[in-house]
Design a protein around this motif. Structure first.
Motif, PDB file in Angstrom:
ATOM      1  N   THR A   1       0.680  -1.050  -0.129  1.00  7.23           N
ATOM      2  CA  THR A   1      -0.012  -0.080  -0.055  1.00  7.23           C
ATOM      3  C   THR A   1       0.862   1.246  -0.021  1.00  7.23           C
ATOM      4  N   ALA A   2       2.124   1.046   0.336  1.00  2.00           N
ATOM      5  CA  ALA A   2       3.073   2.357   0.548  1.00  2.00           C
ATOM      6  C   ALA A   2       4.091   2.319  -0.695  1.00  2.00           C
ATOM      7  N   LEU A   3       4.140   3.409  -1.327  1.00  2.00           N
ATOM      8  CA  LEU A   3       4.981   3.623  -2.301  1.00  2.00           C
ATOM      9  C   LEU A   3       5.790   4.951  -2.131  1.00  2.00           C
TER      10      LEU A   3
ATOM     11  N   GLN B   1       0.544   6.529   0.042  1.00  2.00           N
ATOM     12  CA  GLN B   1      -0.215   5.715   1.160  1.00  2.00           C
ATOM     13  C   GLN B   1      -1.498   5.457   0.866  1.00  2.00           C
ATOM     14  N   GLY B   2      -1.979   4.353   0.286  1.00  3.28           N
ATOM     15  CA  GLY B   2      -3.315   3.930  -0.085  1.00  3.28           C
ATOM     16  C   GLY B   2      -3.737   4.995  -0.717  1.00  3.28           C
ATOM     17  N   ASN B   3      -5.002   5.569  -0.095  1.00  2.41           N
ATOM     18  CA  ASN B   3      -6.040   6.645  -0.916  1.00  2.41           C
ATOM     19  C   ASN B   3      -5.549   7.921  -0.140  1.00  2.41           C
TER      20      ASN B   3
ATOM     21  N   ARG C   1      -0.227   8.241  -8.472  1.00  2.00           N
ATOM     22  CA  ARG C   1      -0.399   6.758  -8.093  1.00  2.00           C
ATOM     23  C   ARG C   1      -1.628   6.489  -8.737  1.00  2.00           C
ATOM     24  N   THR C   2      -1.894   5.826  -9.908  1.00  2.00           N
ATOM     25  CA  THR C   2      -3.308   5.525 -10.235  1.00  2.00           C
ATOM     26  C   THR C   2      -3.638   4.256  -9.770  1.00  2.00           C
ATOM     27  N   GLY C   3      -4.998   4.121  -9.176  1.00  2.00           N
ATOM     28  CA  GLY C   3      -5.416   2.936  -8.675  1.00  2.00           C
ATOM     29  C   GLY C   3      -4.698   2.330  -7.727  1.00  2.00           C
TER      30      GLY C   3
ATOM     31  N   VAL D   1       3.680  -2.569   4.990  1.00  2.00           N
ATOM     32  CA  VAL D   1       2.961  -1.957   6.273  1.00  2.00           C
ATOM     33  C   VAL D   1       2.650  -0.562   5.889  1.00  2.00           C
ATOM     34  N   ARG D   2       1.668  -0.038   6.853  1.00  2.00           N
ATOM     35  CA  ARG D   2       1.352   1.384   6.759  1.00  2.00           C
ATOM     36  C   ARG D   2       2.318   2.395   6.398  1.00  2.00           C
ATOM     37  N   ASP D   3       3.320   2.201   7.309  1.00  2.00           N
ATOM     38  CA  ASP D   3       4.367   3.149   7.274  1.00  2.00           C
ATOM     39  C   ASP D   3       5.597   2.404   7.531  1.00  2.00           C
TER      40      ASP D   3
END
Lengths: 116, 111
Positions: A30-32, A50-52, A69-71, A97-99
């Motif tokens: 989920t994180a980029l 991070q996600g949406n 970041r698409t989709g 992970v989230r972060d």
């Protein structure tokens, strides 16, 4: 995919042209993150998705840099009106992970950008 | 900002010797991680140590963390030529989502 994929691996462009760099993270991450690394230097943070949630753009060096970041998957880093100082290796990483509290990043092989 | 400083900048040793790299940082951390980079390309995650841990092992790697001195060290035992690479420490601090990387140590292991 099995890993983080970046394209192109190498890009030579003329000063003043726009370039797009692509990152395909690990499925489900989920994180980029985008970083850049100048020759012989450490990594400089650029932007985080991070996600949406709204991206953290605090590391972008100028308004010539943007990313999307698409989709919730593929990300594109765009550099407009490239300058010679933009020459560097641009690295993308993703994490599950989230972060960064819980684990490490998986990095792509990077895009080596040369502005001539 | 939370910028890590690594010492030494470059290290050259003979195969079979141990290699020690140090990382110092400025503010309190959630965790500290070590990465390896070959040929200026993608980094590979090696090991993570949390702020409440003092030592961690993984194979030939040993990491220590001293939060009172704000420093960490990475020890590679019985080094091999294939260990030649750049090694970076990276810090997770506060509520920041991204890691901040150190300046790196270039390790050369001579056969």
């Amino acid at each position: 995919g099995a890993g983080v994929s970046q394209s192109p691996s190498n890009k030579v462009t003329e000063k003043g042209k726009d370039v797009e760099l692509r990152c395909d993270p690990i499925s489900g991450h989920t994180a980029l993150y985008w970083y850049r690394q100048s020759l012989g230097q450490g990594l400089e943070f650029l932007i985080y998705f991070q996600g949406n949630s709204a991206p953290d753009k605090s590391g972008l060096p100028s308004d010539r840099f943007s990313a999307e970041r698409t989709g919730g998957s593929v990300s594109t880093l765009t550099i407009q009106r490239t300058q010679q100082e933009d020459s560097a290796v641009y690295l993308c990483a993703s994490s599950l992970v989230r972060d960064s509290l819980g684990g490490g990043y998986t990095f792509g092989s990077g895009t080596r950008l040369t502005v001539v | 900002s939370q910028q890590g400083e690594e010492d030494p900048q470059a290290l050259s040793i003979q195969e079979g010797e141990n290699a020690t790299m140090n990382c110092s940082y400025k503010t309190s951390i959630n965790n500290l991680q070590w990465y390896r980079q070959n040929s200026g390309r993608g980094l590979v995650h090696l090991i993570l140590i949390r702020s409440n841990e003092r030592e961690k092992h993984s194979g030939r790697l040993r990491v220590t963390l001293d939060t009172s001195k704000k420093s960490s060290s990475l020890l590679i035992t019985a080094s091999r030529a294939a260990d030649t690479a750049s090694y970076f420490c990276a810090m997770s601090s506060g509520s920041a989502r991204q890691l901040t990387f150190g300046s790196g140590t270039q390790l050369t292991v001579l056969p």
